[in-house]
Design a protein around this motif. Structure first.
Motif, mmCIF file in Angstrom:
data_model
loop_
_atom_site.group_PDB
_atom_site.id
_atom_site.type_symbol
_atom_site.label_atom_id
_atom_site.label_comp_id
_atom_site.label_asym_id
_atom_site.label_seq_id
_atom_site.Cartn_x
_atom_site.Cartn_y
_atom_site.Cartn_z
ATOM 1 N N ASN A 132 0.809 -1.217 0.000
ATOM 2 C CA ASN A 132 0.000 0.000 0.000
ATOM 3 C C ASN A 132 0.846 1.273 0.000
ATOM 4 O OD1 ASN A 132 -3.164 -0.308 0.319
ATOM 5 N ND2 ASN A 132 -2.198 -2.068 1.321
ATOM 6 N N PHE A 133 2.178 1.126 -0.053
ATOM 7 C CA PHE A 133 3.017 2.303 -0.264
ATOM 8 C C PHE A 133 2.651 2.991 -1.571
ATOM 9 C CE2 PHE A 133 7.127 1.181 2.299
ATOM 10 C CZ PHE A 133 6.417 1.350 3.462
ATOM 11 N N MET A 134 2.283 2.166 -2.558
ATOM 12 C CA MET A 134 1.964 2.705 -3.881
ATOM 13 C C MET A 134 0.498 2.484 -4.200
ATOM 14 S SD MET A 134 5.185 1.892 -6.370
ATOM 15 C CE MET A 134 4.802 0.151 -6.454
ATOM 16 N N PRO A 135 -0.161 3.468 -4.791
ATOM 17 C CA PRO A 135 -1.562 3.300 -5.195
ATOM 18 C C PRO A 135 -1.640 2.490 -6.481
ATOM 19 C CG PRO A 135 -0.776 5.430 -5.915
ATOM 20 C CD PRO A 135 0.357 4.807 -5.148
ATOM 21 N N PRO A 136 -2.823 2.024 -6.831
ATOM 22 C CA PRO A 136 -2.995 1.413 -8.152
ATOM 23 C C PRO A 136 -2.584 2.409 -9.240
ATOM 24 C CG PRO A 136 -4.918 1.027 -6.771
ATOM 25 C CD PRO A 136 -4.071 2.007 -6.050
ATOM 26 N N TYR A 137 -2.099 1.900 -10.351
ATOM 27 C CA TYR A 137 -1.591 2.787 -11.395
ATOM 28 C C TYR A 137 -2.664 3.737 -11.913
ATOM 29 C CZ TYR A 137 0.934 4.429 -15.473
ATOM 30 O OH TYR A 137 1.547 5.223 -16.401
ATOM 31 N N SER A 138 -3.925 3.320 -11.810
ATOM 32 C CA SER A 138 -5.023 4.165 -12.297
ATOM 33 C C SER A 138 -5.155 5.454 -11.492
ATOM 34 C CB SER A 138 -6.342 3.386 -12.245
ATOM 35 O OG SER A 138 -6.597 2.949 -10.915
ATOM 36 N N TYR A 139 -4.488 5.516 -10.335
ATOM 37 C CA TYR A 139 -4.562 6.706 -9.487
ATOM 38 C C TYR A 139 -3.558 7.780 -9.894
ATOM 39 C CZ TYR A 139 -7.686 4.729 -5.943
ATOM 40 O OH TYR A 139 -8.764 4.221 -5.284
ATOM 41 N N LYS A 140 -2.790 7.544 -10.920
ATOM 42 C CA LYS A 140 -1.710 8.448 -11.293
ATOM 43 C C LYS A 140 -2.189 9.893 -11.438
ATOM 44 C CE LYS A 140 1.742 9.264 -14.897
ATOM 45 N NZ LYS A 140 2.309 8.786 -16.185
ATOM 46 N N ASP A 141 -3.247 10.100 -12.203
ATOM 47 C CA ASP A 141 -3.760 11.459 -12.410
ATOM 48 C C ASP A 141 -4.548 11.946 -11.199
ATOM 49 O OD1 ASP A 141 -2.641 11.602 -14.955
ATOM 50 O OD2 ASP A 141 -4.407 10.687 -15.889
ATOM 51 N N LYS A 184 11.085 -5.561 -2.290
ATOM 52 C CA LYS A 184 10.060 -5.022 -3.185
ATOM 53 C C LYS A 184 10.619 -3.903 -4.049
ATOM 54 C CE LYS A 184 5.716 -6.208 -1.012
ATOM 55 N NZ LYS A 184 5.282 -6.976 -2.196
ATOM 56 N N MET A 185 11.574 -3.159 -3.516
ATOM 57 C CA MET A 185 12.141 -2.069 -4.316
ATOM 58 C C MET A 185 12.823 -2.616 -5.568
ATOM 59 S SD MET A 185 14.804 0.901 -3.277
ATOM 60 C CE MET A 185 14.909 2.364 -4.300
ATOM 61 N N GLN A 186 13.418 -3.791 -5.451
ATOM 62 C CA GLN A 186 14.078 -4.378 -6.617
ATOM 63 C C GLN A 186 13.065 -4.782 -7.690
ATOM 64 O OE1 GLN A 186 17.292 -4.080 -6.400
ATOM 65 N NE2 GLN A 186 17.121 -3.481 -4.248
ATOM 66 N N ARG A 187 11.820 -4.996 -7.260
ATOM 67 C CA ARG A 187 10.807 -5.507 -8.199
ATOM 68 C C ARG A 187 9.835 -4.425 -8.666
ATOM 69 N NH1 ARG A 187 7.983 -10.041 -4.903
ATOM 70 N NH2 ARG A 187 6.739 -10.099 -6.810
ATOM 71 N N VAL A 188 9.936 -3.249 -8.066
ATOM 72 C CA VAL A 188 8.986 -2.203 -8.436
ATOM 73 C C VAL A 188 9.165 -1.847 -9.903
ATOM 74 C CG1 VAL A 188 8.440 0.229 -8.130
ATOM 75 C CG2 VAL A 188 8.732 -1.230 -6.144
ATOM 76 N N PHE A 189 8.057 -1.782 -10.627
ATOM 77 C CA PHE A 189 8.116 -1.354 -12.023
ATOM 78 C C PHE A 189 8.302 0.154 -12.046
ATOM 79 C CE2 PHE A 189 7.774 -1.825 -16.426
ATOM 80 C CZ PHE A 189 6.998 -0.812 -16.946
ATOM 81 N N PHE A 190 9.429 0.602 -12.588
ATOM 82 C CA PHE A 190 9.826 1.981 -12.369
ATOM 83 C C PHE A 190 9.161 2.958 -13.316
ATOM 84 C CE2 PHE A 190 12.756 0.270 -9.450
ATOM 85 C CZ PHE A 190 12.988 1.291 -8.559
ATOM 86 N N LYS A 191 7.898 3.223 -13.054
ATOM 87 C CA LYS A 191 7.248 4.382 -13.648
ATOM 88 C C LYS A 191 7.415 5.528 -12.658
ATOM 89 C CE LYS A 191 3.939 2.098 -16.641
ATOM 90 N NZ LYS A 191 4.487 2.651 -17.875
ATOM 91 N N GLU A 192 7.795 6.692 -13.162
ATOM 92 C CA GLU A 192 8.280 7.763 -12.288
ATOM 93 C C GLU A 192 7.343 8.091 -11.144
ATOM 94 O OE1 GLU A 192 9.470 12.496 -12.458
ATOM 95 O OE2 GLU A 192 8.916 11.428 -14.286
ATOM 96 N N SER A 193 6.054 8.324 -11.434
ATOM 97 C CA SER A 193 5.146 8.810 -10.400
ATOM 98 C C SER A 193 4.975 7.807 -9.262
ATOM 99 C CB SER A 193 3.780 9.144 -11.017
ATOM 100 O OG SER A 193 3.239 7.990 -11.651
ATOM 101 N N LEU A 194 4.811 6.521 -9.594
ATOM 102 C CA LEU A 194 4.581 5.512 -8.566
ATOM 103 C C LEU A 194 5.874 5.183 -7.819
ATOM 104 C CD1 LEU A 194 2.084 3.083 -10.317
ATOM 105 C CD2 LEU A 194 1.643 5.164 -9.011
ATOM 106 N N THR A 195 6.970 5.140 -8.536
ATOM 107 C CA THR A 195 8.252 4.863 -7.895
ATOM 108 C C THR A 195 8.588 5.949 -6.886
ATOM 109 O OG1 THR A 195 9.017 3.813 -9.920
ATOM 110 C CG2 THR A 195 10.695 4.416 -8.318
ATOM 111 N N THR A 196 8.277 7.178 -7.237
ATOM 112 C CA THR A 196 8.547 8.299 -6.339
ATOM 113 C C THR A 196 7.805 8.124 -5.020
ATOM 114 O OG1 THR A 196 8.906 9.817 -8.189
ATOM 115 C CG2 THR A 196 8.382 10.808 -6.066
ATOM 116 N N ILE A 197 6.556 7.682 -5.085
ATOM 117 C CA ILE A 197 5.778 7.475 -3.865
ATOM 118 C C ILE A 197 6.387 6.351 -3.034
ATOM 119 C CG2 ILE A 197 3.528 6.803 -2.957
ATOM 120 C CD1 ILE A 197 2.233 8.128 -5.340
ATOM 121 N N TYR A 198 6.846 5.291 -3.693
ATOM 122 C CA TYR A 198 7.458 4.183 -2.957
ATOM 123 C C TYR A 198 8.694 4.663 -2.201
ATOM 124 C CZ TYR A 198 9.009 -0.541 -1.867
ATOM 125 O OH TYR A 198 9.378 -1.670 -1.196
#
Length: 626
Positions: A132-141, A184-198
């Motif tokens: 839950n550190f990161m929201p679903p990708y649909s929450y980006k906007d 989990k950090m090694q596995r995070v898919f690095f899209k900028e907005s979600l990675t930043t929150i992680y």
């Protein structure tokens, strides 16, 4: 209805139709859980359906979900990791981001109860919270809007409170949490907005109540990830060097190109053409954002008085990974910025540690060469470093090179003596940036003039022939003007960046051309670094034959290195004490200088020169003698 409840056959929605106490609700859920072992799964499946419901919930459905979650919290002792695997799976897959505060609170209560009830669930509970550190990708906007930021705060505040509560109640939880976060950090898919929150959440853990348990591993993992992203960006993505030009000339050209860009403020974005090649590079943009987050975390540590503690971790991480990485481009600016925030301690420690590695015979040659490359670039570019520190480190380098040369009487051999050549090149490179600032301080000027730079550079190993021609040429030019050093042999460089000799001593890694703290090409990072950074245009000398060419004057250099003013004041105080100790008539001397129409600035220099003379000569001297 009461009979149905007693017989354990009540339907789940009946809990909302009957006014049951909390204890009765727990008993109701326990009935569903225990019936699974008897082969009766109807109520159990209904419970899973309520928790696993994915559609938009009505107010009644939300109330039912809250009721079920709260009742499950009281019935965790009846949950079996095998019999109720599907229920546990549904619970751990829930995302706090999808619910309002009431559901969030009930779910957090259940997760904490599960973690505390049995060691079997600790990892799953921690894993769910970290998810839950990161929201679903649909929450980006959605996160760009005010109510999105509110939801983010609601979720993450609960997540971190739950992690703290579990860690307080389960002794091994911090260790497991540390491993989960890093993994989990090694596995995070690095899209900028979600990675930043992680990463925001990682750093929140590092500075929170659990810092002493998880901070070291988290910071180390973050630096490692920054480096992983760094090496994904190839040098071909950044610069196409023109090898017919020197490194100083190329930096000036980058500044000129930036000044011609009418759409950008040239004072904000140097080397813009180089940055444009990174535009649209997802990895570069992600790395830029993550380094800025790290910068802001370091600022927070500095405000809290714990930067020195964090710096210990950064320094070890730098020595273990960044230093030995092949021509790292950006990750090293993390430790540079930490030094800039606390130059008196961190800044000096970093310089001394690099010097220690270079002069140590215990480290491999490539490590020593990399260390001195970092050291030279750091001393040249760190605006926050005192001129006194730079001078003392230079002396260590010169002394080591001198001692090395004393044992040898051989012809140039770039491959066999590459550590020596890397040290010589570092000395010259630093002096290209710092020579005038050192010469402006009489005490440091004396130290520089006493350094055996000439014997080092004129050794039979011929460092002036082997080191990068562009650096040697600029150094000799400045040294001649300053009367610091003039070789007996004439060197012709034709403005070349490199030579066959320099390529040989640099090796496959090309450490002869590694300047790790050259201007940062990441746009957001640069805004943080710029106030602490020395650009070549700030210190480039104006030679007599180039008046009006845009070089810097002595006054410009004084603004770049303001510590020179403090150093001069210290020298003035020492000089005044010297006058007093020797019963020297300063008023009479000043009067004589005034009669000679000496300017105040030159008068100060006359005083210094006079007082530094041997005492047996000074009594016979007068101002006219100078």
């Amino acid at each position: 209805m009461g009979a149905e409840f007693e017989n354990g056959q009540a339907q789940l929605h009946d809990m909302e139709d009957v006014n049951l106490t909390d204890a009765q609700l727990v008993d109701f859920i326990r009935g569903f859980l225990s019936s699974v072992s008897l082969g009766d799964n109807d109520g159990y499946n209904q419970l899973i359906g309520v928790i696993h419901h994915k559609d938009r919930l009505s107010p009644d459905e939300i109330a039912l979900l809250v009721t079920c979650l709260k009742a499950l919290s009281g019935a965790v002792s009846c949950i079996d990791i095998i019999l109720h695997e599907s229920l546990l799976s549904a619970i751990f897959k829930m995302s706090l981001w999808d619910y309002g505060p009431n559901v969030m609170d009930a779910l957090i209560e259940l997760i904490i109860s599960l973690a505390v009830s049995s060691g079997n669930y600790v990892d799953s509970c921690l894993d769910m919270l970290v998810n839950n550190f990161m929201p679903p990708y649909s929450y980006k906007d959605f996160l760009k809007k005010p109510h999105g930021l509110t939801r983010k705060d609601e979720v993450l505040s609960r997540v971190h409170t739950a992690l703290k509560d579990i860690s307080d109640l389960v002794p091994l939880a911090p260790l497991r949490l540390e491993q989960i976060v890093v993994h989990k950090m090694q596995r995070v898919f690095f899209k900028e907005s979600l990675t930043t929150i992680y990463v925001e959440n990682m750093l929140r853990l590092e500075k929170g109540a659990m810092s002493e348990f998880v901070g070291r591993k988290i910071l180390t993992a973050l630096v490692d990830k920054l480096l992983d992203l760094d090496v994904e960006i190839g040098w071909d993505d950044i610069l196409q060097d023109d090898f017919s030009k020197g490194i100083f000339e190329m930096e000036l050209e980058d500044d000129d190109e930036t000044a011609d860009d009418s759409n950008e403020d040239s004072s904000e974005l140097p080397r813009e053409l180089s940055r444009k090649s990174l535009g649209g590079n997802v990895i570069a943009e992600t790395l830029d954002s993550l380094i800025v987050l790290t910068f802001e975390h370091l600022e927070s540590c500095e405000r809290d008085g714990r930067l020195n503690e964090v710096f210990d971790i950064l320094l070890l991480s730098f020595q273990r990974t960044v230093l030995t990485a092949y021509k790292s481009k950006f990750a090293q600016f993390v430790i540079f910025y930490a030094c800039a925030l606390y130059p008196e301690v961190c800044g000096e420690r970093f310089a001394v540690s690099l010097a220690d590695m270079f002069v140590s015979c215990n480290d491999p040659p490539l490590t020593r060469m990399s260390a001195v490359s970092y050291l030279a670039s750091y001393l040249s570019r760190g605006k926050f470093l005192s001129t006194s520190l730079v001078t003392s480190i230079l002396k260590r380098l010169v002394d080591w090179c001198l001692e090395y040369g004393k044992t040898l009487d051989v012809e140039p051999n770039p491959k066999a003596h590459k550590v020596f050549y890397s040290g010589c090149q570092a000395i010259m490179y630093v002096l290209c940036f710092r020579m005038r600032s050192i010469l402006e301080i009489p005490r440091l000027k004396s130290q520089l003039l006493l350094m055996p730079i000439g014997p080092v550079l004129t050794h039979r190993l011929s460092p002036l022939k082997v080191c990068l021609p562009s650096i040697v040429e600029e150094f000799l030019r400045q040294a001649k003007v300053a009367n610091l050093f003039t070789p007996s042999e004439t060197y012709v460089f034709n403005g070349l960046l490199e030579s066959d000799y320099s390529r040989t001593f640099g090796g496959i890694e090309r450490l002869d051309m590694f300047f790790p703290f050259d201007p940062c090409l990441l746009k957001k990072c640069d805004r943080y670094l710029r106030p602490h950074f020395v650009y070549w245009s700030m210190v480039r000398p104006t030679y007599d034959e180039e008046e009006g060419d845009g070089g810097s004057s002595d006054e410009d250099v004084a603004e770049v290195f303001p510590d020179r003013i403090e150093e001069n004041l210290m020298d003035d105080e020492a000089m005044a004490r010297s006058y007093d100790d020797q019963d020297f008539d300063l008023d009479e001397f000043d009067s004589a200088l005034n009669n000679m129409s000496i300017t105040p600035r030159n008068s100060l220099q006359y005083r210094r020169d006079f007082v530094q003379m041997p005492s047996r000569i000074r009594p016979s001297m007068s101002p006219e003698s100078f």
